[in-house]
Design an enzyme around this catalytic site. Structure first.
Site, mmCIF file in Angstrom:
data_model
loop_
_atom_site.group_PDB
_atom_site.id
_atom_site.type_symbol
_atom_site.label_atom_id
_atom_site.label_comp_id
_atom_site.label_asym_id
_atom_site.label_seq_id
_atom_site.Cartn_x
_atom_site.Cartn_y
_atom_site.Cartn_z
ATOM 1 N N THR A 305 0.826 -1.214 0.000
ATOM 2 C CA THR A 305 0.000 0.000 0.000
ATOM 3 C C THR A 305 0.856 1.258 0.000
ATOM 4 O O THR A 305 0.534 2.240 -0.684
ATOM 5 C CB THR A 305 -0.939 0.009 1.216
ATOM 6 O OG1 THR A 305 -1.867 -1.065 1.094
ATOM 7 C CG2 THR A 305 -1.708 1.319 1.302
ATOM 8 N N HIS A 421 -9.028 -6.164 3.339
ATOM 9 C CA HIS A 421 -7.607 -6.436 3.577
ATOM 10 C C HIS A 421 -7.466 -7.842 4.124
ATOM 11 O O HIS A 421 -8.311 -8.318 4.883
ATOM 12 C CB HIS A 421 -7.042 -5.416 4.583
ATOM 13 C CG HIS A 421 -5.544 -5.384 4.655
ATOM 14 N ND1 HIS A 421 -4.798 -6.452 5.096
ATOM 15 C CD2 HIS A 421 -4.655 -4.409 4.328
ATOM 16 C CE1 HIS A 421 -3.510 -6.134 5.060
ATOM 17 N NE2 HIS A 421 -3.401 -4.903 4.588
#
Length: 686
Positions: A305, A421
């Protein structure tokens, strides 16, 4: 027979015999891990041979340290080294299972910044069989405790210990020579850690990574302004100029960046039991005012990320090892999107439902020039509001409105979602979609959290329409990185309705969505090839901001003749014509494994040279902190001391801005809050 067994036992009762036993057990353990837990892509006899032998040279070197000592101390040192080696293997197995890569110094150094909530993920990643990695240590201890093997107290001659050390170094040199003959430039050109491990070994990879880390530190100290010359020359040679049709089309509008966590392109229009996984995003994707890119790839490495954010905000690549945000976010100079837009009259903010230190965001965002960072400290905290890595998306979107509606317009606002996630878990009251049935416990719940993310976005989109923000904003949706790594091949094959998948299939499976929505745009699906590095130039040109004097490695995907080379962090690439993965080149349209003719080989070599230069020059900018030497006209350097993300300071700053500008959403609604316009079915809020 008994005489032979007695001779063997007598041999193992010597120091050198115990040393050999330790080496054998360590070698077997390492080979099992290589073949069971890692996907190293071994091809051909040379790679197979090197994989088999590569644990031995480093094993001789490390365990050989104990031979310089005598008696019990020598045996204790061998056990301690074996335990440390097993722990190194164990840690890499867990890390590789999640990230398809190996631990680096950068990741280890950044552990304090990224460890939040990792405990829960580790429990999902951990398999009971992983502890068998320590079996050799246990066996050796038991052999000594029960005196099946006795300690040899006789002094081991130093010349033999030195001989073993020299032998290990000699073997390493031979190993490297063979590896380099099979893959030229192994340590100078490769961007893929898998190659180093399969050719040289996990310990050699660690040593090389430590060397790289040291070089990075010294690089900054030695960097000088003239180092930018080659960077500027390369960027100028490959500049993509804006299209008259799109340049300034959305000038002065608000910008929303919706960060879709772990969201892959295949989810668009994907159905399970006839039901769309992401109906809201599907509709947005094909909206008459949305330009959607269907050949858009994530380009992240270990930073995941954080790499995506680095590319999105700076048009600089993440690093080959570790996270640039963690390692360099606090110290480097940047010329990022928030600072650029701030100096064009925008207010800038990030909304994120996790602790501010995750990925070193609280420091990096200051370096990038974000005025506001609304992190978990700004939101009401209840246990039921969180799952996995932070606040659930529906609650994040809704509870961000009191801050969003106070931002002076135009603004640049990034919303970072979290619920989709790994390990893709949701409490029962929020599960409203069937799981997949691939038999893979990681993959099957992925569509459930993706569906929840889609519902969250649908609620936020509804608010944007009701509040009037939709008409006056550019809405960008993008996926940051894969949700299902390439380690899940059988499950991926089932998702793609194939019997098996090859590297070409996996490369295409790692596409992520990129969509730009605005009322002035004529919506369509754009087939231009691009990646996360290209988002910033594309967005700036839409807003009427020229970037020709900026250090940005991406290209305007809506510009004139955009460069359609998509580099991956490991040095592979995709273009409309060629997909290169490892040593294989595929036809990008058909997936056929190409046997290149002379002309094609030259084309591929030219593309590879571009990719290598692109990545290495971006790295040079970050490693050397070269932007501290660059002062583009019209850009004011960011002063980190200007930013304070404590809630009290932020609210005072918002109140001050409201008195000065009167352009926020509340002012546009006659002083009334827009919070009542937001509707969510989040059960936690009922």
């Amino acid at each position: 027979m008994s005489r032979i067994l007695k001779s063997i036992r007598n041999f193992f009762n010597t120091t050198i015999g115990f040393f050999v036993l330790v080496i054998i057990l360590y070698w077997i353990t390492t080979l099992v891990v290589y073949n069971v837990d890692f996907s190293l892509g071994v091809k051909g006899g040379m790679q197979t041979f090197l994989l088999i032998v590569n644990p031995i040279p480093s094993g001789l070197l490390l365990f050989g340290i104990a031979l310089y000592f005598r008696g019990k101390l020598s045996y204790w040192l061998m056990l301690i080294i074996d335990f440390l080696q097993s722990t190194w293997l164990f840690a890499n197995v867990l890390y590789y299972r999640e990230f398809s890569d190996f631990l680096s110094i950068g990741i280890i150094k950044g552990t304090g910044d990224v460890q939040n909530n990792l405990g829960k993920s580790m429990m999902e990643i951990l398999h009971p069989a992983d502890f068998l990695i320590y079996l050799d240590v246990l066996v050796l201890i038991l052999l000594l405790v029960f005196k099946i093997i006795k300690i040899d107290y006789r002094p081991f001659k130093y010349r033999y210990a030195i001989g073993i050390t020299l032998l290990s170094i000699l073997l390493m040199g031979g190993e490297y020579s063979l590896a380099n003959s099979d893959r030229s430039g192994l340590l100078t050109r490769t961007f893929d850690n898998n190659y180093i491990v399969k050719y040289l070994g996990l310990n050699e990879y660690a040593a090389f990574n430590a060397y790289q880390t040291h070089q990075e530190s010294s690089t900054r100290a030695k960097a000088k302004a003239s180092d930018l010359n080659s960077v500027k020359k390369f960027i100028n040679q490959h500049q993509t100029y804006p299209s008259v049709k799109y340049f300034g089309k959305e000038k002065g509008k608000n910008v929303f960046i919706i960060h879709l966590e772990s969201f892959q392109q295949f989810l668009i229009n994907y159905k399970v039991n006839g039901q769309e996984v992401t109906p809201n995003i599907n509709k947005f994707y094909s909206d008459q005012h949305t330009i959607s890119f269907d050949n858009f790839y994530h380009q992240v490495a270990q930073g995941k990320t954080s790499d995506a954010e680095m590319m999105l905000e700076n048009s600089l690549y993440g690093l080959p090892q570790g996270s640039a945000m963690v390692t360099y976010g606090s110290q480097n100079t940047f010329q990022a999107a928030p600072a650029i837009l701030d100096q064009k009259g925008y207010s800038t903010a990030v909304f994120h439902g996790d602790v501010p230190s995750f990925w070193n965001r609280d420091n990096t965002y200051k370096s990038w020039g974000y005025q506001y960072f609304f992190d978990s400290n700004y939101y009401k905290k209840k246990a039921s509001y969180n799952v996995g890595y932070g606040m659930k998306d529906k609650i994040l979107f809704r509870d961000s409105i009191p801050y969003l509606e106070k931002l002076p317009q135009p603004f640049y606002a990034k919303m970072i979602t979290l619920t989709n996630h790994y390990p893709y878990e949701l409490d029962k009251q929020n599960v409203s979609f069937p799981a997949l049935k691939t038999g893979d416990s990681t993959v099957d719940p992925y569509v459930q959290t993706a569906h929840y993310l889609d519902q969250s976005f649908g609620e936020f989109e509804d608010y944007l329409n009701k509040s009037g923000l939709m008409k006056n904003s550019v809405i960008v949706l993008y996926g940051d990185h894969y949700g299902i790594s390439n380690n899940h091949r059988p499950a991926i094959a089932k998702l793609l309705n194939k019997k098996s998948v090859n590297n070409y299939d996996l490369a295409n499976f790692q596409k992520v969505p990129f969509m730009i929505h605005a009322d002035n745009l004529d919506g369509h699906v754009d087939h231009t090839y691009g990646g996360e590095i290209d988002v910033l130039p594309t967005l700036l040109h839409l807003l009427g901001i020229k970037n020709n004097n900026m250090i940005q490695f991406g290209h305007d995907l809506l510009g004139n003749n955009p460069n359609q080379i998509v580099p991956f962090r490991d040095g592979d690439f995709v273009t409309p014509q060629y997909t290169k993965i490892g040593g294989t080149v595929y036809d990008s349209k058909t997936g056929q494994d190409l046997k290149l003719n002379k002309e094609q080989q030259q084309q591929v070599d030219d593309i590879q040279n571009y990719v290598t230069s692109d990545l290495s020059l971006s790295d040079r900018v970050i490693y050397g902190d070269l932007l501290r030497f660059y002062h583009p006209k019209g850009f004011k350097p960011v002063n980190r001391k200007d930013y304070n993300y404590k809630p009290k300071n932020a609210m005072e700053q918002l109140d001050k801005a409201d008195k000065e500008h009167k352009t926020d959403l509340i002012d546009q609604h006659g002083g009334k809050s827009t919070v009542p316009m937001y509707h969510t079915d989040a059960p936690e809020l009922k």
